[in-house]
Design a protein around this motif. Structure first.
Motif, PDB file in Angstrom:
ATOM      1  N   ARG A 197       0.814  -1.272  -0.163  1.00  0.00           N
ATOM      2  CA  ARG A 197       0.017   0.027  -0.118  1.00  0.00           C
ATOM      3  C   ARG A 197       0.928   1.095   0.112  1.00  0.00           C
ATOM      4  NH1 ARG A 197      -4.329   2.469   3.908  1.00  0.00           N
ATOM      5  NH2 ARG A 197      -6.095   3.070   2.325  1.00  0.00           N
ATOM      6  N   THR A 198       1.946   1.203   0.283  1.00  0.00           N
ATOM      7  CA  THR A 198       2.970   2.205   0.202  1.00  0.00           C
ATOM      8  C   THR A 198       3.473   2.130  -1.361  1.00  0.00           C
ATOM      9  OG1 THR A 198       3.948   1.991   2.508  1.00  0.00           O
ATOM     10  CG2 THR A 198       5.345   3.255   1.056  1.00  0.00           C
ATOM     11  N   HIS A 199       3.060   3.321  -1.926  1.00  0.00           N
ATOM     12  CA  HIS A 199       3.230   3.409  -3.250  1.00  0.00           C
ATOM     13  C   HIS A 199       3.158   4.745  -3.747  1.00  0.00           C
ATOM     14  CE1 HIS A 199      -1.106   3.379  -3.414  1.00  0.00           C
ATOM     15  NE2 HIS A 199      -1.158   3.655  -4.695  1.00  0.00           N
ATOM     16  N   ALA A 200       3.776   5.106  -5.008  1.00  0.00           N
ATOM     17  CA  ALA A 200       3.626   6.274  -5.810  1.00  0.00           C
ATOM     18  C   ALA A 200       3.080   5.990  -7.101  1.00  0.00           C
ATOM     19  CB  ALA A 200       4.927   6.912  -5.823  1.00  0.00           C
ATOM     20  N   ASP A 201       2.460   6.961  -7.693  1.00  0.00           N
ATOM     21  CA  ASP A 201       1.917   7.275  -8.907  1.00  0.00           C
ATOM     22  C   ASP A 201       1.795   8.458  -9.507  1.00  0.00           C
ATOM     23  OD1 ASP A 201       0.632   5.791 -11.250  1.00  0.00           O
ATOM     24  OD2 ASP A 201      -1.459   6.383 -10.662  1.00  0.00           O
ATOM     25  N   ILE A 202       1.797   8.857 -10.879  1.00  0.00           N
ATOM     26  CA  ILE A 202       1.372   9.836 -11.466  1.00  0.00           C
ATOM     27  C   ILE A 202       0.061   9.582 -12.059  1.00  0.00           C
ATOM     28  CG2 ILE A 202       1.950  11.224 -13.644  1.00  0.00           C
ATOM     29  CD1 ILE A 202       4.810  10.450 -13.492  1.00  0.00           C
ATOM     30  N   ARG A 203      -1.031  10.479 -11.302  1.00  0.00           N
ATOM     31  CA  ARG A 203      -2.324  10.507 -11.717  1.00  0.00           C
ATOM     32  C   ARG A 203      -2.576  10.946 -12.991  1.00  0.00           C
ATOM     33  NH1 ARG A 203      -3.140   6.242  -8.310  1.00  0.00           N
ATOM     34  NH2 ARG A 203      -4.379   6.653  -6.427  1.00  0.00           N
ATOM     35  N   GLU A 204      -2.027  12.269 -13.194  1.00  0.00           N
ATOM     36  CA  GLU A 204      -2.019  12.807 -14.218  1.00  0.00           C
ATOM     37  C   GLU A 204      -0.794  13.766 -14.890  1.00  0.00           C
ATOM     38  OE1 GLU A 204      -5.131  15.855 -16.653  1.00  0.00           O
ATOM     39  OE2 GLU A 204      -5.612  15.188 -14.517  1.00  0.00           O
ATOM     40  N   LEU A 205      -0.393  13.715 -15.996  1.00  0.00           N
ATOM     41  CA  LEU A 205       0.842  14.379 -16.564  1.00  0.00           C
ATOM     42  C   LEU A 205       0.323  14.631 -18.073  1.00  0.00           C
ATOM     43  CD1 LEU A 205       3.447  16.024 -16.645  1.00  0.00           C
ATOM     44  CD2 LEU A 205       4.437  13.871 -16.707  1.00  0.00           C
ATOM     45  N   SER A 206      -0.618  15.469 -18.414  1.00  0.00           N
ATOM     46  CA  SER A 206      -1.081  15.611 -19.946  1.00  0.00           C
ATOM     47  C   SER A 206      -1.014  17.092 -20.153  1.00  0.00           C
ATOM     48  CB  SER A 206      -2.541  15.058 -19.557  1.00  0.00           C
ATOM     49  OG  SER A 206      -3.392  15.975 -18.837  1.00  0.00           O
ATOM     50  N   TRP A 207      -0.941  17.210 -21.517  1.00  0.00           N
ATOM     51  CA  TRP A 207      -1.172  18.430 -22.175  1.00  0.00           C
ATOM     52  C   TRP A 207      -2.462  18.512 -22.912  1.00  0.00           C
ATOM     53  CZ3 TRP A 207      -0.208  18.205 -27.952  1.00  0.00           C
ATOM     54  CH2 TRP A 207      -0.461  19.688 -28.466  1.00  0.00           C
ATOM     55  N   VAL A 208      -3.351  19.502 -23.099  1.00  0.00           N
ATOM     56  CA  VAL A 208      -4.528  19.732 -23.702  1.00  0.00           C
ATOM     57  C   VAL A 208      -4.423  20.710 -24.692  1.00  0.00           C
ATOM     58  CG1 VAL A 208      -6.991  20.057 -23.159  1.00  0.00           C
ATOM     59  CG2 VAL A 208      -5.722  18.521 -21.622  1.00  0.00           C
ATOM     60  N   HIS A 209      -4.858  20.599 -25.911  1.00  0.00           N
ATOM     61  CA  HIS A 209      -4.999  21.829 -26.590  1.00  0.00           C
ATOM     62  C   HIS A 209      -6.466  21.744 -27.292  1.00  0.00           C
ATOM     63  CE1 HIS A 209      -4.036  24.619 -29.841  1.00  0.00           C
ATOM     64  NE2 HIS A 209      -4.669  23.842 -30.857  1.00  0.00           N
ATOM     65  N   VAL A 210      -6.972  22.856 -27.431  1.00  0.00           N
ATOM     66  CA  VAL A 210      -8.422  23.213 -27.487  1.00  0.00           C
ATOM     67  C   VAL A 210      -8.311  23.936 -28.880  1.00  0.00           C
ATOM     68  CG1 VAL A 210     -10.646  24.387 -27.005  1.00  0.00           C
ATOM     69  CG2 VAL A 210      -9.113  23.391 -25.001  1.00  0.00           C
ATOM     70  N   GLY A 211      -9.120  23.235 -29.716  1.00  0.00           N
ATOM     71  CA  GLY A 211      -9.448  23.661 -31.086  1.00  0.00           C
ATOM     72  C   GLY A 211     -10.893  24.330 -31.000  1.00  0.00           C
ATOM     73  N   GLU A 212     -11.312  24.472 -32.411  1.00  0.00           N
ATOM     74  CA  GLU A 212     -12.633  25.166 -32.394  1.00  0.00           C
ATOM     75  C   GLU A 212     -13.718  24.443 -32.396  1.00  0.00           C
ATOM     76  OE1 GLU A 212     -15.078  28.028 -35.701  1.00  0.00           O
ATOM     77  OE2 GLU A 212     -12.933  28.044 -35.503  1.00  0.00           O
ATOM     78  N   GLU A 213     -13.566  23.007 -32.671  1.00  0.00           N
ATOM     79  CA  GLU A 213     -14.591  21.965 -32.463  1.00  0.00           C
ATOM     80  C   GLU A 213     -14.101  20.743 -31.913  1.00  0.00           C
ATOM     81  OE1 GLU A 213     -16.887  21.965 -36.050  1.00  0.00           O
ATOM     82  OE2 GLU A 213     -18.461  23.477 -35.337  1.00  0.00           O
ATOM     83  N   TRP A 214     -12.847  20.931 -31.472  1.00  0.00           N
ATOM     84  CA  TRP A 214     -12.093  19.650 -30.992  1.00  0.00           C
ATOM     85  C   TRP A 214     -10.970  19.866 -30.023  1.00  0.00           C
ATOM     86  CZ3 TRP A 214      -6.853  19.827 -31.863  1.00  0.00           C
ATOM     87  CH2 TRP A 214      -6.360  20.665 -32.599  1.00  0.00           C
ATOM     88  N   GLU A 215     -10.887  18.721 -29.088  1.00  0.00           N
ATOM     89  CA  GLU A 215      -9.617  18.891 -28.201  1.00  0.00           C
ATOM     90  C   GLU A 215      -8.640  17.717 -28.212  1.00  0.00           C
ATOM     91  OE1 GLU A 215     -10.602  19.257 -24.160  1.00  0.00           O
ATOM     92  OE2 GLU A 215     -12.099  21.099 -24.443  1.00  0.00           O
ATOM     93  N   LEU A 216      -7.462  17.926 -28.107  1.00  0.00           N
ATOM     94  CA  LEU A 216      -6.495  16.987 -28.218  1.00  0.00           C
ATOM     95  C   LEU A 216      -5.673  16.902 -26.663  1.00  0.00           C
ATOM     96  CD1 LEU A 216      -4.885  14.707 -29.872  1.00  0.00           C
ATOM     97  CD2 LEU A 216      -3.169  16.334 -30.202  1.00  0.00           C
ATOM     98  N   ARG A 217      -5.989  15.718 -26.025  1.00  0.00           N
ATOM     99  CA  ARG A 217      -5.572  15.451 -24.830  1.00  0.00           C
ATOM    100  C   ARG A 217      -4.252  14.135 -25.032  1.00  0.00           C
ATOM    101  NH1 ARG A 217     -11.532  14.372 -23.975  1.00  0.00           N
ATOM    102  NH2 ARG A 217     -12.421  16.826 -23.725  1.00  0.00           N
ATOM    103  N   THR A 218      -3.302  14.476 -24.507  1.00  0.00           N
ATOM    104  CA  THR A 218      -2.043  13.652 -24.601  1.00  0.00           C
ATOM    105  C   THR A 218      -1.329  13.575 -23.318  1.00  0.00           C
ATOM    106  OG1 THR A 218      -1.880  14.561 -26.896  1.00  0.00           O
ATOM    107  CG2 THR A 218       0.004  13.085 -26.054  1.00  0.00           C
ATOM    108  N   GLY A 219      -1.021  12.116 -22.877  1.00  0.00           N
ATOM    109  CA  GLY A 219      -0.175  12.223 -21.708  1.00  0.00           C
ATOM    110  C   GLY A 219      -0.707  10.934 -20.962  1.00  0.00           C
ATOM    111  N   ILE A 220      -0.606  11.135 -19.455  1.00  0.00           N
ATOM    112  CA  ILE A 220      -1.087  10.492 -18.642  1.00  0.00           C
ATOM    113  C   ILE A 220      -2.348  10.940 -17.659  1.00  0.00           C
ATOM    114  CG2 ILE A 220      -0.677   9.125 -16.321  1.00  0.00           C
ATOM    115  CD1 ILE A 220       2.270   9.039 -17.064  1.00  0.00           C
ATOM    116  N   ARG A 221      -3.586  10.451 -17.917  1.00  0.00           N
ATOM    117  CA  ARG A 221      -4.852  10.979 -17.524  1.00  0.00           C
ATOM    118  C   ARG A 221      -5.758  10.110 -16.588  1.00  0.00           C
ATOM    119  NH1 ARG A 221      -8.345  12.973 -20.848  1.00  0.00           N
ATOM    120  NH2 ARG A 221      -8.908  14.790 -19.433  1.00  0.00           N
ATOM    121  N   LYS A 222      -6.779  10.702 -16.344  1.00  0.00           N
ATOM    122  CA  LYS A 222      -7.886   9.715 -15.492  1.00  0.00           C
ATOM    123  C   LYS A 222      -9.076  10.059 -16.461  1.00  0.00           C
ATOM    124  CE  LYS A 222      -7.569  10.233 -11.076  1.00  0.00           C
ATOM    125  NZ  LYS A 222      -7.825   9.877  -9.781  1.00  0.00           N
TER     126      LYS A 222
END
Length: 402
Positions: A90-115
């Motif tokens: 139970r002693t542990h580490a994690d990356i819950r999120e490390l992400s880049w988000v780019h917002v376009g006019e009618e779209w979004e691109l989400r890249t990386g580690i996410r939930k």
């Protein structure tokens, strides 16, 4: 509850977001929480190695957020660390999120580690399939590990379409020998097996459509890849009997619906899962009705009823195969955000019961105190919940937000 943080306007420093133009302006936000969690068990442990009736742990979950390009680009970093008194797993580490988000006019691109969370029901989230369960943080499946992904979201008049590429599979974490809230045999995560020859490098894919039509919120998806729920096989290794997890490939179709009609919330989740050994349907459905301003106060009372069904019946590898859930939610709507949720689950096949109580309250701008109770009654050894029969406990948590 996340405490809002002050936004600081800064210039880019050398090495920070080096891929960006140096003349760009960045907004920075730092927030997060640190917490202490104490569990007290009401009975002696059921299995050997669990030589404690209380457990103390600490965890920290900061979040760093950058935004630039007039809000069209953002970067989020959310690491996580827990230190546990008794269970080394139970002693542990994690990356819950490390992400880049780019917002376009009618779209979004989400890249990386996410939930990513999908689901509408209260007592079981059948359709939630993207992230792996962090099985050592809690036993209820609510806590998730960060998942590497590329997610393209397309916004159209007829709905939102999300396309997912999921490189890098995350194995489930399991409680160790010294930990409670586990079965009689410890899971040997070092011996994990896979159906795919690519093992944890298999590229999973998913596509989801979601839309709101009047009072109805709809979602449907197809997932192809590694099943997040491992099959567990009994093995004898070095003289010890353990469980070895095996991760198979699956196709899963999922559908969720929530209808908001006056004071009613009607909820449905259903899946069809196909693996090398079986294919089956499962569903969770019910409602929540809210009484607003009870006794002429600002408090609200919600009444919940749900039913969970699995086509495999008593042979299901899930705890919920023919279960009825009843609960109540009280929200005081006060300055301290005081809330109470209580729920009872009854297994109609094995005649077992479970009771959960979750209460929380804020103190000032930075503190939150929670008290959770989990109680089990499951004497039929065929019932997977019987492993928790002596793990009744109260959990007291103090969180400091920053």
């Amino acid at each position: 509850m996340r405490k809002p943080s002050t936004l600081f306007k800064t210039g880019l420093t050398a090495g920070l977001l080096a891929a960006l133009p140096v003349q760009a302006e960045t907004y920075f936000e730092a927030s997060g929480k640190v917490a202490a969690e104490l569990r007290g068990f009401t009975q002696d442990a059921q299995f050997s190695g669990q030589d404690h009736d209380s457990n103390l742990s600490f965890y920290v979950e900061p979040e760093l957020f950058w935004e630039w390009n007039d809000g069209d680009d953002s970067l989020t970093f959310a690491p996580y660390l827990r230190v546990d008194e008794n269970d080394s797993e139970r002693t542990h580490a994690d990356i819950r999120e490390l992400s880049w988000v780019h917002v376009g006019e009618e779209w979004e691109l989400r890249t990386g580690i996410r939930k990513v969370f999908w689901g509408v029901t209260e007592f079981q989230h059948l359709v939630d399939v993207i992230n792996q369960t962090d099985g050592v943080d809690d036993f209820d499946g609510e806590d998730k590990l960060g998942q590497p992904m590329v997610n393209l979201s397309l916004v159209r008049d007829w709905g939102i379409v999300d396309l997912f590429l999921l490189p890098g599979f995350r194995e489930r974490t399991f409680t160790g020998t010294e930990g409670r809230l586990r079965g009689g045999l410890v899971v040997d995560t070092d011996s994990a097996e896979y159906e795919s020859s690519a093992e944890e490098k298999h590229l999973d894919t998913a596509i989801r459509w979601s839309h709101t039509l009047g009072d109805f919120d709809l979602g449907a998806y197809w997932f192809h890849g590694t099943n997040r729920d491992p099959e567990l096989s009994v093995r004898t290794q070095s003289g010890n009997t353990v469980l070895v997890p095996r991760y198979v490939q699956m196709d899963q179709l999922g559908f969720d619906l929530q209808a908001t009609i006056d004071s009613w919330l009607w909820k449905v989740e259903t899946i069809w899962r196909d693996t090398e050994k079986e294919d089956y349907f499962a569903a969770q459905a019910g409602f929540e009705y809210t009484f607003y301003g009870i006794q002429d106060s600002s408090a609200d009372l919600g009444v919940l009823l749900e039913y969970g069904w699995d086509e495999r019946g008593e042979d299901a590898s899930s705890n919920v195969q023919n279960d009825l859930f009843f609960g109540g939610r009280i929200t005081l709507n006060d300055a301290s955000s005081t809330e109470l949720l209580a729920g009872i689950g009854h297994d109609l096949d094995f005649d077992s019961q479970s009771l959960i109580i979750e209460a929380s309250r804020r103190y000032g701008d930075n503190w939150k105190v929670s008290i959770d109770g989990r109680f089990f009654s499951a004497e039929d050894s065929r019932d997977l919940a019987s492993a928790l029969d002596k793990d009744d406990h109260l959990q007291f948590t103090v969180e400091r937000y920053f």
